[in-house]
Scaffold this active site. Structure first.
Site, PDB file in Angstrom:
ATOM      1  N   TRP A 231      36.669 -13.589   9.195  1.00  0.00           N
ATOM      2  CA  TRP A 231      36.448 -13.191  10.586  1.00  0.00           C
ATOM      3  C   TRP A 231      36.351 -11.673  10.635  1.00  0.00           C
ATOM      4  O   TRP A 231      37.160 -10.969  10.024  1.00  0.00           O
ATOM      5  CB  TRP A 231      37.601 -13.679  11.467  1.00  0.00           C
ATOM      6  CG  TRP A 231      37.571 -15.158  11.722  1.00  0.00           C
ATOM      7  CD1 TRP A 231      36.979 -16.124  10.961  1.00  0.00           C
ATOM      8  CD2 TRP A 231      38.159 -15.832  12.841  1.00  0.00           C
ATOM      9  NE1 TRP A 231      37.162 -17.366  11.522  1.00  0.00           N
ATOM     10  CE2 TRP A 231      37.887 -17.214  12.681  1.00  0.00           C
ATOM     11  CE3 TRP A 231      38.889 -15.413  13.950  1.00  0.00           C
ATOM     12  CZ2 TRP A 231      38.319 -18.179  13.587  1.00  0.00           C
ATOM     13  CZ3 TRP A 231      39.322 -16.371  14.858  1.00  0.00           C
ATOM     14  CH2 TRP A 231      39.034 -17.733  14.678  1.00  0.00           C
TER      15      TRP A 231
ATOM     16  N   ASP B 282      23.788 -14.060  12.913  1.00  0.00           N
ATOM     17  CA  ASP B 282      24.239 -12.904  12.141  1.00  0.00           C
ATOM     18  C   ASP B 282      23.059 -12.109  11.600  1.00  0.00           C
ATOM     19  O   ASP B 282      23.054 -10.868  11.647  1.00  0.00           O
ATOM     20  CB  ASP B 282      25.159 -13.338  10.997  1.00  0.00           C
ATOM     21  CG  ASP B 282      24.528 -14.384  10.081  1.00  0.00           C
ATOM     22  OD1 ASP B 282      23.594 -15.102  10.521  1.00  0.00           O
ATOM     23  OD2 ASP B 282      24.979 -14.487   8.922  1.00  0.00           O
TER      24      ASP B 282
END
Length: 240
Positions: free
Chosen positions: A23, A89
């Site tokens: 994360w 992403d």
């Protein structure tokens, strides 16, 4: 990470990118953004009031307080001509890299996978390449052979938590580390050469957890926080 460092980070106004294995967090400071990454833990799960925006390419915990209304998807990233299958992403780092330079750019995101994403001079998605990242390659070598060790990635300097190795190691594990990292760097360099043949002005940006090791081999400076900077730019913190 020391407890005092965790306490110093503001509980409000954070951004989060959930990757495949880690994360990635950002919080505003007077100087800009403070960014850090770690394996997910229960204490890291934010409540909706603490999070300005988040995105995910990795698994989202079934029981979490992540506010779905603050989740950014591909549709929220203004990367022109992005196909519907593109990972958020890749869109974030590509869009931010083009925002930074305003020129054709190739972004190498060295995470669980090494993704190479091109953006043309008008800010449009222009294709890319994907190959297994360092940790996946090491696991494949261990799984597919009888004698090679299983290298477990760990936090620390360099890829796999190790300092830079000699160019031609004698020890097996070191040879695996050097071989994989050198191969990834060569793939990035070759992709950049291909891109510059089509567009000589093309720039190269390197990001991701293993980006520092690849950038060092290519004589470049890594930009590890491209995705988080994009999140913060798209969902800025409120003013004082």
């Amino acid at each position: 990470m020391r407890a005092s460092e965790r306490e110093a980070r503001p509980r409000r106004g954070r951004w989060l990118l959930i990757g495949n294995s880690r994360w990635h967090w950002a919080a505003p400071t007077a100087e800009g953004l403070q960014c850090w990454s770690r394996e997910p833990r229960g204490a890291d799960h934010p409540t909706g009031e603490h999070l300005l925006a988040w995105a995910a390419v990795g698994p989202v915990p079934a029981r979490s307080d992540l506010d779905p209304g603050r989740r950014l998807s591909l549709a929220d990233v203004p990367l022109a001509a992005a196909p519907p299958w593109l990972g958020v992403d890749r869109a974030l780092v590509a869009w931010q890299a083009w925002q930074d330079c305003g020129l054709p750019v190739l972004v190498a995101d060295a995470g669980t996978a090494l993704s190479l994403t091109r953006v043309d001079g008008l800010g449009r998605f222009a294709g890319g390449r994907i190959l297994a990242g360092a940790a996946l390659q090491w696991k494949a070598l261990a799984a597919g052979t009888a004698l090679l060790p299983d290298l477990e990635p760990s936090a620390g300097p360099g890829v796999d938590g190790h300092p830079p190795e000699a160019a031609w190691p004698c020890e097996t594990a070191a040879a695996m580390r050097v071989g994989v990292v050198a191969g990834l760097a060569a793939a990035v360099g070759a992709a950049w050469e291909d891109a510059r043949r089509e567009e000589p002005r093309c720039r190269l940006r390197i990001t991701g957890g293993d980006g520092a090791a690849l950038a060092e081999r290519l004589g470049l400076t890594p930009e590890p926080d491209l995705a988080l900077r994009a999140l913060a730019r798209l969902r800025p913190a409120p003013g004082p």
